[in-house]
Design an enzyme around this catalytic site. Structure first.
Site, short mmCIF file in Angstrom:
data_model
loop_
_atom_site.label_atom_id
_atom_site.label_comp_id
_atom_site.label_asym_id
_atom_site.label_seq_id
_atom_site.Cartn_x
_atom_site.Cartn_y
_atom_site.Cartn_z
CG ASP A 137 -2.09 1.00 1.25
OD1 ASP A 137 -2.12 1.71 0.32
OD2 ASP A 137 -2.82 1.00 1.95
CG ASP A 228 -2.97 3.67 -2.95
OD1 ASP A 228 -4.10 2.94 -3.25
OD2 ASP A 228 -2.74 3.84 -2.06
CD GLU A 229 -5.30 -1.21 -0.75
OE1 GLU A 229 -5.98 -2.23 -0.34
OE2 GLU A 229 -6.02 -0.08 -1.09
#
Length: 558
Positions: A137, A228-229
């Site tokens: 993350d 983003d993960e």
DNA sequence: GGGCTGGTGGCAT
DNA sequence: TTCCAATGCCACCAGCCC
């Protein structure tokens, strides 16, 4: 897949709420606000504070004061009143459950306990400790990307979003209680010096592409959850590769991945490692920012880790579930076991199974690159609208956008749903499944319009249209459909029935059309009731639709 | 009565 | 003055069919 989808999802998935050790809540003495207590129960104040505020990492912030400011800023608004309504509903649900619980507590639950213990044994047998799953993350992703271009923001409170809603904030801003999913105007009350930067999705996408290139090196089937993960399955990373990267343990490997991400983007990432996705996800939050945490593939380690965890840490347990469970005395995961017989009696079998598996630290180990899309939708917020003509225009506008997204994705669908947010913030969702697939803006607008008219009269602040029951378009005609002439347009329907609403032959439709007027100000609009294409200005169009609506009421149409 | 399907509301990210 | 947008999943209920 539409990139916007992922970006938007990101707004809520960015819940990295841990803070650097040194942070503390700044509070000027002269503006100290005493926590209000005018009869509103604590649950509502917590609710208003926003999602994810119960998660770890807020220990250094004076939550009472932050919540008091948010409460003061919200009080009296339509949003506030709606939250109060929702809060009452949950309170009622809890009251009903507590009555049930008091009855259950008087019962002999030894049989239920035995049943649950049997379930636990069964779950234990299915426990898979052979996989190494990692959840990565990025830290304060949008804000960190912005800081790359303008490093001066690193030392000032900054957030990305708008006056209406923030996507994320940098760590300085978080020390003021400013965080994702918070309206910008409230954030400014918490931190008057806050700078709110607008989104720049191109930049975030570019940074995300670089991050994903690193992921792909270690797991080509990595599963992105947002920009983003992502989840990675590191089980299959060979010993040779581990030696090449100078890393032997999973932890060292993840360290290497994070270093590579930083080399490539100058951005930091946090990571969690565990035998399944549930554990990896929870772990990635533990050492934020720029840290990692691992739960080893060992049953006792997993159990010990889970037992000490607040239930809110479980992916899928939000504010409402947390409140409901809290009322039953379940705060930590270990409480799930302690109250297992009671929960078995009170929760639905599916919910209970989910809680029990979470307590045991069991989760999915499936990491797949792509999943098929189930629905596609568009929605817009606007200043309150209630005039029929305005609402119809909005339906048509959204239908065009949705049809374009469908065409871009090369799909059609059978189920059309509308989402309406009233000016009171009341949410309504309506849907209709057709016996055939549709994809054109006209078809979408007609069905969405029909659904909307059943809800009239309404004053709306948001409208959305969603298409589900999807199927790929098989021929090019389908793709061209939306761009072709307005009416009639039936090639995607092929052998299926005509969707045009029934209009009696003697129905006097054309009075408006014969009227004289300034043709310059008129545009071609399709009435969703009678399906006629009309050259009218907005006022005339409203009048026409109102006329049609009143005809529906007396049963002349539809 | 049980399974299936569709519609609605709610919760979650 | 001002509280996003997109998507998935689940519970619960009703209606239908076998």
């Amino acid at each position: 897949m539409s990139s916007q989808v992922i970006e938007e999802q990101d707004l809520f998935l960015d819940d990295d709420t841990n803070f650097p050790e040194q942070t503390s809540f700044w509070w000027p003495a002269e503006t100290t606000t005493k926590p209000v207590n005018d009869g509103v129960i604590d649950s509502l104040r917590t609710q208003l504070a926003g999602p994810s505020t119960g998660k770890a990492g807020l220990a250094n912030i004076d939550k009472e004061k932050v919540n008091a400011i948010i409460y003061e800023a919200s009080k009296g608004s339509a949003y506030f009143e709606n939250e109060r309504r929702k809060d009452k509903t949950v309170t009622k649900r809890i009251e009903t459950m507590l009555i049930e619980a008091s009855k259950v507590r008087e019962m002999d639950l030894s049989m239920e306990t035995r049943i649950v213990d049997g379930m636990i044994r069964e779950f234990e047998e299915s426990r898979d400790l052979s996989q190494t799953i990692c959840h990565v993350d990025m830290d304060a992703f949008y804000a960190s990307v912005e800081e790359l271009d303008a490093p001066e923001w690193k030392n000032k409170p900054m957030a990305v979003g708008s006056n209406a809603m923030l996507s994320t904030s940098n760590y300085i801003a978080r020390t003021f209680g400013v965080r994702s999913a918070m309206p910008g105007f409230i954030a400014l009350k918490l931190c008057p010096d806050l700078c709110i930067l607008p989104h720049n999705f191109k930049k975030y996408q570019a940074a995300s592409d670089k991050v994903r290139a690193v992921f792909a090196k270690y797991d080509p089937d990595f599963s992105p959850m947002s920009l983003d993960e992502a989840y990675l399955n590191l089980t299959k990373v060979s010993l040779k590769e581990r030696l090449e990267t100078n890393s032997m343990t999973a932890s060292e490997l993840v360290q290497t991945i994070r270093e590579e991400i930083f080399q490539s983007t100058q951005l930091t990432a946090s990571a969690g490692i565990g035998p399944n996705k549930l554990l990896a996800k929870i772990c990635s939050d533990f050492q934020k920012p720029n840290g990692q945490f691992e739960v080893s593939n060992d049953r006792e380690a997993v159990q010990k880790f889970m037992a000490a965890l607040p239930i809110r840490k479980i992916f899928g347990v939000g504010r409402v579930t947390e409140r409901v469970l809290d009322s039953l005395g379940v705060k930590m995961c270990s409480d799930i076991y302690a109250h297992r017989a009671l929960l078995y009696k009170l929760l639905s079998p599916i919910s209970f199974k989910f809680m029990l598996r979470s307590y045991l630290g069991l989760g999915s180990t499936v990491v797949k690159a792509e999943t098929t899309r189930k629905s596609i939708s568009v929605e817009r917020t606007f200043d309150a609208l209630s005039a029929v003509g305005d609402l119809i225009l909005k339906v048509e506008e959204l239908a065009v956008l949705l049809a374009k997204d469908l065409a871009d994705a090369g799909i059609k669908g059978k189920t059309i749903g509308i989402k309406l947010k009233l000016s009171s913030f009341e949410l309504r969702v309506r849907s209709k499944t057709m016996p055939f697939y549709i994809s054109s803006a006209e078809d979408i607008a007609r069905i969405a319009g029909e659904l909307l008219f059943k809800e009239m009269p309404v004053s709306l602040r948001l409208m959305g249209i969603r298409m589900s029951s999807l199927q790929p378009l098989v021929n090019e005609n389908g793709l061209k459909k939306y761009f072709s002439a307005k009416i009639p347009n039936k090639q995607s329907i092929e052998d299926e029935e005509d969707m045009t609403p029934y209009i009696p032959e003697d129905y006097p439709m054309e009075a408006e059309l014969s009227e004289e007027g300034d043709i310059e100000n008129k545009s071609s609009l399709t009435c969703p009731i009678c399906n006629r294409c009309l050259q009218l200005d907005n006022l005339e169009f409203n009048q026409h639709v109102d006329g049609c609506l009143s005809k529906i009421e007396v049963g002349l149409l539809l």
